[in-house]
Design a protein around this motif. Structure first.
Motif, PDB file in Angstrom:
ATOM      1  N   LEU A   1     -29.812  18.045  18.057  1.00  0.00           N
ATOM      2  CA  LEU A   1     -28.795  17.648  18.804  1.00  0.00           C
ATOM      3  C   LEU A   1     -28.853  17.781  20.313  1.00  0.00           C
ATOM      4  CD1 LEU A   1     -25.875  16.353  19.384  1.00  0.00           C
ATOM      5  CD2 LEU A   1     -25.142  18.729  19.078  1.00  0.00           C
TER       6      LEU A   1
ATOM      7  N   GLY B   1     -21.962  14.753  18.986  1.00  0.00           N
ATOM      8  CA  GLY B   1     -22.047  15.976  18.826  1.00  0.00           C
ATOM      9  C   GLY B   1     -20.724  16.771  19.224  1.00  0.00           C
TER      10      GLY B   1
ATOM     11  N   CYS C   1     -18.516  18.822  18.249  1.00  0.00           N
ATOM     12  CA  CYS C   1     -18.176  20.387  18.244  1.00  0.00           C
ATOM     13  C   CYS C   1     -19.204  21.358  18.618  1.00  0.00           C
ATOM     14  CB  CYS C   1     -17.950  20.565  16.808  1.00  0.00           C
ATOM     15  SG  CYS C   1     -19.268  20.956  15.783  1.00  0.00           S
ATOM     16  N   GLU C   2     -20.100  20.582  19.493  1.00  0.00           N
ATOM     17  CA  GLU C   2     -21.230  21.321  20.045  1.00  0.00           C
ATOM     18  C   GLU C   2     -21.936  22.436  18.963  1.00  0.00           C
ATOM     19  OE1 GLU C   2     -19.646  22.956  23.673  1.00  0.00           O
ATOM     20  OE2 GLU C   2     -19.329  20.918  24.577  1.00  0.00           O
ATOM     21  N   GLY C   3     -22.057  21.797  17.886  1.00  0.00           N
ATOM     22  CA  GLY C   3     -22.767  22.704  16.938  1.00  0.00           C
ATOM     23  C   GLY C   3     -22.307  23.550  16.215  1.00  0.00           C
TER      24      GLY C   3
ATOM     25  N   LEU D   1     -20.422  23.120  13.638  1.00  0.00           N
ATOM     26  CA  LEU D   1     -20.373  22.404  12.288  1.00  0.00           C
ATOM     27  C   LEU D   1     -18.878  22.209  12.000  1.00  0.00           C
ATOM     28  CD1 LEU D   1     -22.273  24.375   9.279  1.00  0.00           C
ATOM     29  CD2 LEU D   1     -22.264  22.143   9.691  1.00  0.00           C
ATOM     30  N   ALA D   2     -18.313  21.588  12.639  1.00  0.00           N
ATOM     31  CA  ALA D   2     -16.747  21.288  12.614  1.00  0.00           C
ATOM     32  C   ALA D   2     -16.387  19.871  12.829  1.00  0.00           C
ATOM     33  CB  ALA D   2     -16.042  22.082  13.443  1.00  0.00           C
ATOM     34  N   CYS D   3     -17.520  18.989  12.997  1.00  0.00           N
ATOM     35  CA  CYS D   3     -17.426  17.615  13.051  1.00  0.00           C
ATOM     36  C   CYS D   3     -18.737  16.857  12.308  1.00  0.00           C
ATOM     37  CB  CYS D   3     -17.580  16.861  14.505  1.00  0.00           C
ATOM     38  SG  CYS D   3     -19.167  17.217  15.327  1.00  0.00           S
TER      39      CYS D   3
ATOM     40  N   CYS E   1     -22.935  14.542  14.990  1.00  0.00           N
ATOM     41  CA  CYS E   1     -24.341  14.575  15.339  1.00  0.00           C
ATOM     42  C   CYS E   1     -25.081  13.970  14.086  1.00  0.00           C
ATOM     43  CB  CYS E   1     -24.488  16.065  15.477  1.00  0.00           C
ATOM     44  SG  CYS E   1     -24.123  17.055  14.173  1.00  0.00           S
TER      45      CYS E   1
ATOM     46  N   CYS F   1     -27.183  18.907  14.695  1.00  0.00           N
ATOM     47  CA  CYS F   1     -27.196  20.384  15.386  1.00  0.00           C
ATOM     48  C   CYS F   1     -27.726  21.442  14.459  1.00  0.00           C
ATOM     49  CB  CYS F   1     -25.669  20.768  15.682  1.00  0.00           C
ATOM     50  SG  CYS F   1     -24.651  20.787  14.147  1.00  0.00           S
TER      51      CYS F   1
HETATM   52 FE1  FES Z   1     -20.423  19.067  15.101  1.00  0.00          FE
HETATM   53 FE2  FES Z   1     -23.091  19.054  14.550  1.00  0.00          FE
HETATM   54  S1  FES Z   1     -22.148  18.756  16.545  1.00  0.00           S
HETATM   55  S2  FES Z   1     -21.344  19.343  13.447  1.00  0.00           S
END
Ligand code: FES
Length: 104
Positions: free
Chosen positions: A25, A37, A39-41, A43-45, A48, A85
């Motif tokens: 990402l 991306g 939720c910027e990594g 793990l809430a969306c 990415c 991410c």
């Molecule tokens: Fe949200 Fe990867 S950026 S899960």
């Protein structure tokens, strides 16, 4: 320096530098590849979401349960889908190829 290739939604291939330790990402963002991306990594969306070239999938390692749960929410998931991410560049992944989708 490792490199990797993004295949963009329109089929354009973009080969970029891929520093080891950086997530797919982050690499996408620093190279203006259209991967959201949201939720910027954290793990809430699932925005990415990338599809790993089948030839590379095994090398991307074991997928965590949390990542799998989140992938269930992504559109257009394929057998080699991963979350960008959560996929971290390693020496072994030098040459990696992933496809980004335009379905979010
Ligand atoms: Fe949200 Fe990867 S950026 S899960």
């Amino acid at each position: 320096m490792a490199t990797m290739t993004f295949v963009e939604a329109d089929g354009t291939e973009k080969q970029v530098d891929a520093p080891v330790g950086m997530s797919i990402l982050e690499i996408a963002h620093r190279n203006s590849v259209d991967l959201e991306g949201a939720c910027e990594g954290s793990l809430a969306c699932a925005t990415c979401h990338v599809i790993v070239d089948p030839a590379w999938y095994e090398k991307t390692g074991v997928i965590s349960e949390d990542e799998e749960d989140m992938l269930d929410l992504a559109y257009g998931v394929e057998d080699t889908s991963r979350l960008g991410c959560q996929l971290i560049m390693t020496e072994e992944l030098d040459g990696l190829k992933v496809r980004v989708t335009d379905e979010m």
